[in-house]
Each structure stands twice: as structure tokens, then as C-alpha cells.
Design a protein around this motif. Structure first.
Motif, short mmCIF file in Angstrom:
data_model
loop_
_atom_site.label_atom_id
_atom_site.label_comp_id
_atom_site.label_asym_id
_atom_site.label_seq_id
_atom_site.Cartn_x
_atom_site.Cartn_y
_atom_site.Cartn_z
N MET A 47 -50.58 -13.62 -63.82
CA MET A 47 -51.09 -14.56 -62.82
C MET A 47 -52.55 -14.88 -63.11
O MET A 47 -53.28 -14.04 -63.64
N ILE A 48 -52.95 -16.08 -62.74
CA ILE A 48 -54.34 -16.47 -62.87
C ILE A 48 -54.85 -17.01 -61.53
O ILE A 48 -54.08 -17.58 -60.75
N ILE A 49 -56.12 -16.79 -61.27
CA ILE A 49 -56.75 -17.33 -60.08
C ILE A 49 -57.66 -18.48 -60.49
O ILE A 49 -58.42 -18.37 -61.45
N ARG A 50 -57.53 -19.60 -59.80
CA ARG A 50 -58.33 -20.78 -60.12
C ARG A 50 -59.35 -21.01 -59.01
O ARG A 50 -59.02 -20.90 -57.82
N SER A 51 -60.55 -21.34 -59.38
CA SER A 51 -61.58 -21.72 -58.41
C SER A 51 -61.87 -23.20 -58.58
O SER A 51 -61.64 -23.79 -59.65
N TYR A 52 -62.39 -23.80 -57.53
CA TYR A 52 -62.62 -25.25 -57.52
C TYR A 52 -64.03 -25.54 -57.02
O TYR A 52 -64.51 -24.91 -56.07
N ARG A 53 -64.67 -26.50 -57.64
CA ARG A 53 -66.04 -26.84 -57.27
C ARG A 53 -66.13 -27.51 -55.91
O ARG A 53 -67.11 -27.37 -55.20
N ASN A 54 -65.11 -28.26 -55.57
CA ASN A 54 -65.16 -29.04 -54.33
C ASN A 54 -63.74 -29.38 -53.86
O ASN A 54 -62.75 -29.06 -54.54
N ALA A 55 -63.67 -30.05 -52.73
CA ALA A 55 -62.37 -30.38 -52.14
C ALA A 55 -61.58 -31.34 -53.01
O ALA A 55 -60.35 -31.24 -53.09
N ALA A 56 -62.25 -32.27 -53.64
CA ALA A 56 -61.54 -33.23 -54.49
C ALA A 56 -60.83 -32.52 -55.64
O ALA A 56 -59.67 -32.83 -55.95
N ASP A 57 -61.51 -31.55 -56.27
CA ASP A 57 -60.88 -30.78 -57.34
C ASP A 57 -59.70 -29.97 -56.81
O ASP A 57 -58.64 -29.90 -57.45
N PHE A 58 -59.88 -29.36 -55.66
CA PHE A 58 -58.82 -28.57 -55.03
C PHE A 58 -57.60 -29.44 -54.76
O PHE A 58 -56.46 -29.06 -55.05
N LEU A 59 -57.82 -30.64 -54.23
CA LEU A 59 -56.71 -31.52 -53.87
C LEU A 59 -55.97 -32.06 -55.09
O LEU A 59 -54.77 -32.36 -55.01
N ARG A 60 -56.65 -32.18 -56.22
CA ARG A 60 -55.96 -32.65 -57.43
C ARG A 60 -54.83 -31.70 -57.81
O ARG A 60 -53.81 -32.13 -58.36
N VAL A 61 -54.99 -30.44 -57.49
CA VAL A 61 -53.95 -29.45 -57.77
C VAL A 61 -53.05 -29.21 -56.56
O VAL A 61 -51.83 -29.08 -56.70
N MET A 62 -53.65 -29.19 -55.36
CA MET A 62 -52.95 -28.70 -54.18
C MET A 62 -52.34 -29.78 -53.28
O MET A 62 -51.45 -29.47 -52.48
N GLN A 63 -52.75 -31.02 -53.41
CA GLN A 63 -52.26 -32.01 -52.45
C GLN A 63 -50.75 -32.20 -52.54
O GLN A 63 -50.06 -32.23 -51.51
N ALA A 64 -50.22 -32.31 -53.74
CA ALA A 64 -48.77 -32.55 -53.90
C ALA A 64 -47.94 -31.40 -53.32
O ALA A 64 -47.00 -31.66 -52.54
N PRO A 65 -48.22 -30.14 -53.66
CA PRO A 65 -47.42 -29.07 -53.05
C PRO A 65 -47.57 -28.97 -51.54
O PRO A 65 -46.60 -28.70 -50.82
N LEU A 66 -48.77 -29.21 -51.02
CA LEU A 66 -48.95 -29.17 -49.57
C LEU A 66 -48.19 -30.30 -48.89
O LEU A 66 -47.66 -30.14 -47.79
N GLU A 67 -48.12 -31.45 -49.54
CA GLU A 67 -47.42 -32.59 -48.95
C GLU A 67 -45.90 -32.45 -48.99
O GLU A 67 -45.20 -33.24 -48.37
N GLU A 68 -45.40 -31.44 -49.69
CA GLU A 68 -43.96 -31.20 -49.66
C GLU A 68 -43.49 -30.88 -48.24
O GLU A 68 -42.33 -31.12 -47.89
N ASN A 69 -44.37 -30.29 -47.45
CA ASN A 69 -44.09 -30.07 -46.03
C ASN A 69 -45.36 -30.45 -45.27
O ASN A 69 -46.11 -29.60 -44.80
N GLU A 70 -45.58 -31.76 -45.18
CA GLU A 70 -46.87 -32.29 -44.76
C GLU A 70 -47.28 -31.85 -43.35
O GLU A 70 -48.43 -31.50 -43.12
N VAL A 71 -46.34 -31.85 -42.42
CA VAL A 71 -46.70 -31.50 -41.05
C VAL A 71 -47.02 -30.01 -40.95
O VAL A 71 -48.05 -29.63 -40.38
N ALA A 72 -46.17 -29.14 -41.49
CA ALA A 72 -46.40 -27.70 -41.41
C ALA A 72 -47.71 -27.31 -42.09
O ALA A 72 -48.38 -26.36 -41.67
N ASN A 73 -48.08 -28.03 -43.14
CA ASN A 73 -49.31 -27.72 -43.89
C ASN A 73 -50.47 -28.63 -43.50
O ASN A 73 -51.47 -28.70 -44.21
N SER A 74 -50.34 -29.30 -42.36
CA SER A 74 -51.32 -30.34 -42.01
C SER A 74 -52.71 -29.79 -41.76
O SER A 74 -53.69 -30.52 -41.95
N LEU A 75 -52.83 -28.54 -41.32
CA LEU A 75 -54.17 -28.01 -41.05
C LEU A 75 -54.96 -27.87 -42.35
O LEU A 75 -56.06 -28.41 -42.48
N MET A 76 -54.41 -27.14 -43.33
CA MET A 76 -55.12 -26.96 -44.60
C MET A 76 -55.31 -28.30 -45.31
O MET A 76 -56.40 -28.61 -45.80
#
Length: 282
Positions: free
Chosen positions: A1-30
Motif C-alpha cells: 500500500m502507498i499513502i498519497r499526500s496532496y498540496r491542495n483540494a484541486a489535486d485531491f479532487l483529481r484523484v478522489m472526485q470520481a470515486p466519491l461521486e459513485e455515491n454522491e449523496v452519501a459522500n456529499s460531506l467530504m
């Protein structure tokens, strides 16, 4: 396993937006928080901690932590214990001490246990929130009045309402922070009041817009004006307006121990989605 860090929200969303949107309402807070940080980085006064953990096949877990707020935790797979252990170790080594964690119940408890083992801090359940969504409002009788943006001269009283609201939900703000937040919300057009024709009698905000859903938050009526249906009318009207504007659903949180608000929202047309648990570290 590897841990990734991100400089800012835009970088984080480039990786995380698609998986979070798989269940958009349940993940709506993050997802909504990350999008908010990405839209307005100039409003951030402290660095935000963004991490995700992956193995050779997929994403496993992720967190966002902002100072003075509970850490937000997300698990993409149920076998996330080792992934969260990596994040806990990274937090501790980075000398970051989150005040708590806010996540779906099993995730929140998992993270809290791991943090307790490493840090020695004692976890204590602060509250449990039920996430609701509405895709269609029901026809109900509403209190007389209208939903409108506040006048600028009303911001002083709304600041007091925000301070009272923050005390109720256990996320106490100082007056300067409350004033700044309200000025931003007012400028962005996110702040609304229910008016009885003479004065503002209830407050609420639209919040955390995502692709298909948006939240309502900070629903507050002063004690002396409660029981008259003002909050119900405000939430119903704003929900209807947001759905008419094109959102597929509107979501909001309420304390599971508050029968009044849970009944109110279901009466409007909201349906439960999941439950979140906020655990604080003593």
C-alpha cells in the motif's frame, strides 16, 4: 500500500472526485467540503491535510483534516483498517492532532480506535447525525411569509443566530469567525431567511453544491419563535427552489436524537440515506 499526500483540494479532487461521486449523496460531506476548498482557496487560513491510501488495484481510504474541525474519513473498501493505520501514523508523525473524526458510524469508530491506540487520546461520541435527501417535496400547508435573501442590516442578528446554532451543534465559533462566514455566504448568495412580512424569523443556507446534489445547512429559529412552522416553510421552499433549479436532490443532516427535526424533514419529503457519528478525542 502507498499513502498519497496532496498540496491542495484541486489535486485531491483529481484523484478522489470520481470515486466519491459513485455515491454522491452519501459522500456529499467530504466531496462538498473539498469542492468548497477548491473553489475558494483564498479563504483558507490554515493548511489542509489531504491523504489517500491505495494498493496495486484500487483506492482504499481517504481523509481530509482542517484545523479546529473533526477529520473527515472515507473508506472505499471495507478492508480499510491497515490503510487508516497508515494515515493515523502519518498524522501522529506530522504532529497533527485532530480534535475528532466525523464519518459513517463504522468508519468513525474504526478510525477512533486506531487513533486511541497510537495517541492515547480517549474517544467520546459527541453526536450522531442522520443524512437525508429529498428528490421531490410533498404538498403541505406552510406558515405565512416568504423566503428571501437577508438585508445587509439583518446580518448582525444573523451573526447571533449563527453563534447560537454553532453552540447547539457543538462546533462553537467566535464572533469574528461567524461574522466572516456570514459575509461570505451573503456575498455568494447562499444565505436565506424566512420573513413573516415584518422581520426575519428563521435562517438557513444552501451549502456544498456538487454535480447533482446540494445541501441545506444552518437551519435555525430563535427559541421565542419556534413552534410556528417557520423552519418547515423555509426548508420546504428552499428545497423546492433548488430542485426546480436543476439539482437531482437536496440533502441535509439532523441529530438522530431530535424527533422534531426528523419528523419535520420527513414531512417535507426527505428520506434517510445513512448515519454519521462524530467522535471527539479527549
Amino acid at each position: 500500500m502507498i499513502i498519497r499526500s496532496y498540496r491542495n483540494a484541486a489535486d485531491f479532487l483529481r484523484v478522489m472526485q470520481a470515486p466519491l461521486e459513485e455515491n454522491e449523496v452519501a459522500n456529499s460531506l467530504m466531496l462538498g467540503v473539498a469542492l468548497q476548498y477548491a473553489r475558494h482557496p483564498e479563504r483558507l487560513t490554515e493548511p489542509i491535510y489531504y491523504r489517500s491510501v491505495h494498493d496495486a488495484t484500487s483506492l482504499i481510504a481517504a481523509v481530509i483534516h482542517a484545523q479546529n474541525h473533526p477529520l473527515l474519513a472515507y473508506q472505499h473498501r471495507s478492508d480499510s483498517t491497515d490503510a487508516f493505520s497508515m494515515i493515523v501514523a502519518d498524522l501522529y508523525q506530522s504532529k497533527i492532532r485532530p480534535s475528532g473524526v466525523n464519518a459513517p458510524i463504522k468508519v468513525s469508530r474504526k478510525f477512533a480506535h486506531l487513533w486511541q491506540v497510537v495517541s492515547g487520546y480517549q474517544p467520546e461520541v459527541h453526536d450522531r447525525q442522520r443524512l437525508y435527501q429529498c428528490t421531490r417535496t410533498t404538498m403541505i400547508d406552510l406558515a405565512e411569509g416568504e423566503l428571501r435573501p437577508p438585508d445587509k442590516k439583518e446580518l448582525n442578528i444573523l451573526t447571533d443566530w449563527v453563534l447560537q446554532f454553532s453552540e447547539i451543534v457543538g462546533d462553537a465559533l467566535d464572533e469574528k469567525t461567524a461574522e466572516t462566514m456570514l459575509q461570505q455566504r451573503f456575498k455568494d448568495g447562499d444565505l436565506f431567511v424566512w420573513s413573516d412580512g415584518i422581520q426575519a424569523v428563521s435562517m438557513l443556507m444552501k451549502n456544498r453544491p456538487i454535480t447533482h446534489t446540494i445541501a441545506i445547512s444552518h437551519v435555525f429559529t430563535p427559541v421565542e419563535l419556534r413552534g410556528r412552522g417557520y423552519a418547515t416553510a423555509a426548508v420546504h421552499t428552499l428545497t423546492r427552489n433548488l430542485l426546480t433549479a436543476g439539482y437531482h436532490s437536496v440533502n441535509l443532516f439532523t441529530d438522530v436524537t431530535n424527533p422534531t427535526s426528523n419528523h419535520l424533514y420527513q414531512q417535507i419529503g426527505y428520506q434517510p440515506v445513512t448515519e454519521m457519528e462524530k467522535i471527539i478525542f479527549q
